[in-house]
Design a protein around this motif. Structure first.
Motif, PDB file in Angstrom:
ATOM      1  N   THR A 189       0.811  -1.223   0.000  1.00  0.00           N
ATOM      2  CA  THR A 189       0.000   0.000   0.000  1.00  0.00           C
ATOM      3  C   THR A 189       0.841   1.268   0.000  1.00  0.00           C
ATOM      4  OG1 THR A 189      -1.839   1.107   1.126  1.00  0.00           O
ATOM      5  CG2 THR A 189      -0.169   0.114   2.536  1.00  0.00           C
ATOM      6  N   LYS A 190       0.191   2.337  -0.447  1.00  0.00           N
ATOM      7  CA  LYS A 190       0.757   3.691  -0.306  1.00  0.00           C
ATOM      8  C   LYS A 190       0.274   4.293   1.001  1.00  0.00           C
ATOM      9  CE  LYS A 190      -0.768   5.458  -4.288  1.00  0.00           C
ATOM     10  NZ  LYS A 190      -1.110   6.383  -5.385  1.00  0.00           N
ATOM     11  N   PHE A 191      -0.655   3.590   1.671  1.00  0.00           N
ATOM     12  CA  PHE A 191      -1.336   4.138   2.862  1.00  0.00           C
ATOM     13  C   PHE A 191      -1.113   3.236   4.081  1.00  0.00           C
ATOM     14  CE2 PHE A 191      -3.600   5.365  -0.986  1.00  0.00           C
ATOM     15  CZ  PHE A 191      -3.705   6.743  -0.840  1.00  0.00           C
ATOM     16  N   GLY A 244       3.561   3.579  -5.779  1.00  0.00           N
ATOM     17  CA  GLY A 244       2.693   3.633  -6.954  1.00  0.00           C
ATOM     18  C   GLY A 244       2.625   2.269  -7.599  1.00  0.00           C
ATOM     19  N   SER A 245       1.793   2.138  -8.634  1.00  0.00           N
ATOM     20  CA  SER A 245       1.595   0.852  -9.335  1.00  0.00           C
ATOM     21  C   SER A 245       1.427  -0.299  -8.344  1.00  0.00           C
ATOM     22  CB  SER A 245       2.779   0.556 -10.267  1.00  0.00           C
ATOM     23  OG  SER A 245       2.933   1.612 -11.184  1.00  0.00           O
ATOM     24  N   ILE A 246       0.636  -0.064  -7.326  1.00  0.00           N
ATOM     25  CA  ILE A 246       0.458  -1.042  -6.241  1.00  0.00           C
ATOM     26  C   ILE A 246      -0.099  -2.370  -6.754  1.00  0.00           C
ATOM     27  CG2 ILE A 246      -0.546  -1.306  -3.902  1.00  0.00           C
ATOM     28  CD1 ILE A 246       1.033   1.268  -4.165  1.00  0.00           C
ATOM     29  N   GLU A 247      -0.903  -2.266  -7.831  1.00  0.00           N
ATOM     30  CA  GLU A 247      -1.609  -3.442  -8.347  1.00  0.00           C
ATOM     31  C   GLU A 247      -0.666  -4.572  -8.754  1.00  0.00           C
ATOM     32  OE1 GLU A 247      -2.198  -0.325  -9.165  1.00  0.00           O
ATOM     33  OE2 GLU A 247      -4.303   0.039  -8.646  1.00  0.00           O
ATOM     34  N   ILE A 248       0.590  -4.224  -9.032  1.00  0.00           N
ATOM     35  CA  ILE A 248       1.549  -5.249  -9.472  1.00  0.00           C
ATOM     36  C   ILE A 248       1.920  -6.194  -8.320  1.00  0.00           C
ATOM     37  CG2 ILE A 248       3.944  -5.544 -10.250  1.00  0.00           C
ATOM     38  CD1 ILE A 248       3.625  -3.042 -11.884  1.00  0.00           C
ATOM     39  N   VAL A 285      -4.007  -2.407  -0.330  1.00  0.00           N
ATOM     40  CA  VAL A 285      -4.969  -1.414   0.162  1.00  0.00           C
ATOM     41  C   VAL A 285      -4.715  -0.194  -0.696  1.00  0.00           C
ATOM     42  CG1 VAL A 285      -5.514   0.149   2.058  1.00  0.00           C
ATOM     43  CG2 VAL A 285      -5.246  -2.289   2.508  1.00  0.00           C
ATOM     44  N   ASP A 286      -5.720   0.163  -1.515  1.00  0.00           N
ATOM     45  CA  ASP A 286      -5.493   1.238  -2.473  1.00  0.00           C
ATOM     46  C   ASP A 286      -6.813   1.904  -2.855  1.00  0.00           C
ATOM     47  OD1 ASP A 286      -3.897   2.872  -4.024  1.00  0.00           O
ATOM     48  OD2 ASP A 286      -3.794   1.496  -5.720  1.00  0.00           O
ATOM     49  N   ILE A 287      -6.671   2.985  -3.616  1.00  0.00           N
ATOM     50  CA  ILE A 287      -7.840   3.727  -4.078  1.00  0.00           C
ATOM     51  C   ILE A 287      -8.424   3.071  -5.324  1.00  0.00           C
ATOM     52  CG2 ILE A 287      -8.477   5.899  -5.184  1.00  0.00           C
ATOM     53  CD1 ILE A 287      -6.380   7.197  -3.334  1.00  0.00           C
ATOM     54  N   VAL A 288      -9.742   2.922  -5.314  1.00  0.00           N
ATOM     55  CA  VAL A 288     -10.433   2.432  -6.508  1.00  0.00           C
ATOM     56  C   VAL A 288     -11.394   3.519  -6.940  1.00  0.00           C
ATOM     57  CG1 VAL A 288     -11.969   0.677  -7.451  1.00  0.00           C
ATOM     58  CG2 VAL A 288     -10.254   0.038  -5.750  1.00  0.00           C
ATOM     59  N   GLU A 289     -11.268   3.921  -8.212  1.00  0.00           N
ATOM     60  CA  GLU A 289     -12.205   4.934  -8.706  1.00  0.00           C
ATOM     61  C   GLU A 289     -13.172   4.261  -9.668  1.00  0.00           C
ATOM     62  OE1 GLU A 289     -10.338   8.340 -10.495  1.00  0.00           O
ATOM     63  OE2 GLU A 289     -12.253   9.330 -10.825  1.00  0.00           O
ATOM     64  N   THR A 290     -12.727   3.978 -10.878  1.00  0.00           N
ATOM     65  CA  THR A 290     -13.606   3.308 -11.842  1.00  0.00           C
ATOM     66  C   THR A 290     -13.500   1.784 -11.715  1.00  0.00           C
ATOM     67  OG1 THR A 290     -11.837   3.274 -13.467  1.00  0.00           O
ATOM     68  CG2 THR A 290     -13.325   5.174 -13.515  1.00  0.00           C
ATOM     69  N   GLY A 291     -12.420   1.283 -11.146  1.00  0.00           N
ATOM     70  CA  GLY A 291     -12.198  -0.164 -11.042  1.00  0.00           C
ATOM     71  C   GLY A 291     -11.426  -0.716 -12.238  1.00  0.00           C
ATOM     72  N   THR A 292     -11.125   0.146 -13.205  1.00  0.00           N
ATOM     73  CA  THR A 292     -10.458  -0.303 -14.434  1.00  0.00           C
ATOM     74  C   THR A 292      -9.062  -0.872 -14.158  1.00  0.00           C
ATOM     75  OG1 THR A 292     -11.607   1.491 -15.533  1.00  0.00           O
ATOM     76  CG2 THR A 292      -9.884   0.416 -16.793  1.00  0.00           C
ATOM     77  N   THR A 293      -8.302  -0.197 -13.299  1.00  0.00           N
ATOM     78  CA  THR A 293      -6.936  -0.673 -13.032  1.00  0.00           C
ATOM     79  C   THR A 293      -6.972  -2.084 -12.434  1.00  0.00           C
ATOM     80  OG1 THR A 293      -6.365   1.621 -12.565  1.00  0.00           O
ATOM     81  CG2 THR A 293      -4.713  -0.012 -12.018  1.00  0.00           C
ATOM     82  N   LEU A 294      -7.893  -2.322 -11.511  1.00  0.00           N
ATOM     83  CA  LEU A 294      -8.004  -3.665 -10.919  1.00  0.00           C
ATOM     84  C   LEU A 294      -8.369  -4.672 -12.003  1.00  0.00           C
ATOM     85  CD1 LEU A 294      -9.914  -3.112  -7.533  1.00  0.00           C
ATOM     86  CD2 LEU A 294      -7.463  -3.400  -7.903  1.00  0.00           C
TER      87      LEU A 294
HETATM   88  C1  PRP Z   1      -4.757   5.434  -8.444  1.00  0.00           C
HETATM   89  C2  PRP Z   1      -4.862   4.165  -7.613  1.00  0.00           C
HETATM   90  C3  PRP Z   1      -5.163   3.118  -8.650  1.00  0.00           C
HETATM   91  C4  PRP Z   1      -5.984   3.881  -9.680  1.00  0.00           C
HETATM   92  C5  PRP Z   1      -7.439   3.554  -9.500  1.00  0.00           C
HETATM   93  O1  PRP Z   1      -3.499   5.464  -8.992  1.00  0.00           O
HETATM   94  O2  PRP Z   1      -3.656   3.922  -6.904  1.00  0.00           O
HETATM   95  O3  PRP Z   1      -3.987   2.608  -9.221  1.00  0.00           O
HETATM   96  O4  PRP Z   1      -5.764   5.276  -9.448  1.00  0.00           O
HETATM   97  O5  PRP Z   1      -8.237   4.143 -10.485  1.00  0.00           O
HETATM   98  P1  PRP Z   1      -9.324   3.315 -11.313  1.00  0.00           P
HETATM   99  O6  PRP Z   1     -10.122   2.486 -10.342  1.00  0.00           O
HETATM  100  O7  PRP Z   1     -10.165   4.356 -11.975  1.00  0.00           O
HETATM  101  O8  PRP Z   1      -8.598   2.457 -12.308  1.00  0.00           O
HETATM  102  P2  PRP Z   1      -2.815   6.762  -9.551  1.00  0.00           P
HETATM  103  O9  PRP Z   1      -3.409   7.111 -10.874  1.00  0.00           O
HETATM  104  O10 PRP Z   1      -2.866   7.830  -8.525  1.00  0.00           O
HETATM  105  O11 PRP Z   1      -1.327   6.274  -9.823  1.00  0.00           O
HETATM  106  P3  PRP Z   1      -0.268   5.475  -8.928  1.00  0.00           P
HETATM  107  O12 PRP Z   1      -0.071   4.175  -9.605  1.00  0.00           O
HETATM  108  O13 PRP Z   1       0.938   6.348  -8.987  1.00  0.00           O
HETATM  109  O14 PRP Z   1      -0.790   5.311  -7.534  1.00  0.00           O
END
Ligand code: PRP
Length: 207
Positions: free
Chosen positions: A114-116, A138-142, A153-162
């Motif tokens: 996590t970043k948090f 950053g790039s926590i998903e990796i 533990v990270d931010i989800v906005e649209t869910g696309t990155t997941l």
């Molecule tokens: C944030 C977060 C996710 C992504 C989520 O990353 O850490 O990776 O946005 O957004 P989504 O649900 O709409 O796909 P950020 O763009 O801040 O870049 P980071 O990889 O540097 O944390």
């Protein structure tokens, strides 16, 4: 003169548009250049573009009177500021996410990337769960994909990155939105100005 720290990036553009509507226009900010400080003497405002995660530091230390920061940053760093208004933009959520076949073996220490780290620690402490924090920037998903961690533990906005990285949200920790924050001393000495702006921004949010 009101000093305002704006979060650089997409959210900052939306925030500035709201401040503009609230009467704090500063036309030079729309010019495309690499400048970071903009001033409108006429409207009594000076804007700075800062990294979103740094807004609260500028405000806490009084380099800015007010600013706009995500609730995630406020909960992670717990700065000594006043939170004045939920601006109802920059909405997303703090989540636990993992691989689609993630199985939670509660006998084992959970590795969390996590970043948090503060938010993650508090969340799992409430569940009396022993964890190993892996702090990334950053790039926590990796992390779960490469076996560096069990979950993130990270931010989800649209869910696309997941989705695009074959991960799925497992739990929502809390919802996030952008907040208007104020330095405590500025709130006392520039009270009229700050309160008037809060009221105008409040009206704009409700529209
Ligand atoms: C944030 C977060 C996710 C992504 C989520 O990353 O850490 O990776 O946005 O957004 P989504 O649900 O709409 O796909 P950020 O763009 O801040 O870049 P980071 O990889 O540097 O944390």
């Amino acid at each position: 003169m009101l000093n305002v720290a704006l979060p650089k990036g997409r959210l900052g553009e939306k925030v500035y548009a709201m401040f503009e509507k609230a009467g704090k226009e500063c036309p030079s900010i729309r010019e495309t250049n690499r400048k970071l400080i903009f001033e409108s003497e006429e409207n009594g405002v000076r804007y700075f573009w800062v990294k979103p995660s740094d807004v609260a530091i500028y405000v806490e230390r009084g380099a800015a009177d007010i600013g706009v920061a995500g609730k995630d940053i406020l909960l992670e760093y717990n700065p000594d500021i006043y939170e004045l208004l939920d601006l109802d933009i920059g909405k997303c959520r703090m989540c636990v996410a993992g691989k689609k076949d993630f199985y939670d073996d509660r006998e084992r220490v959970l590795r969390v990337a996590t970043k948090f780290p503060h938010i993650a620690r508090e969340y799992y402490a409430q569940q009396s769960r022993e964890i190993d924090i892996i702090k990334l920037n950053g790039s926590i998903e990796i992390a779960p994909i490469l076996g560096l961690s069990d979950v993130i533990v990270d931010i989800v906005e649209t869910g696309t990155t997941l989705l695009e990285n074959d991960l799925q949200p497992l739990e929502t920790i809390f919802p996030i939105s952008a907040r208007l924050i104020s330095n405590k001393v500025s709130f006392k000495f520039k009270h009229g100005e700050i309160e008037e702006l809060r009221a105008r921004l409040g009206e704009i949010c409700r529209k």
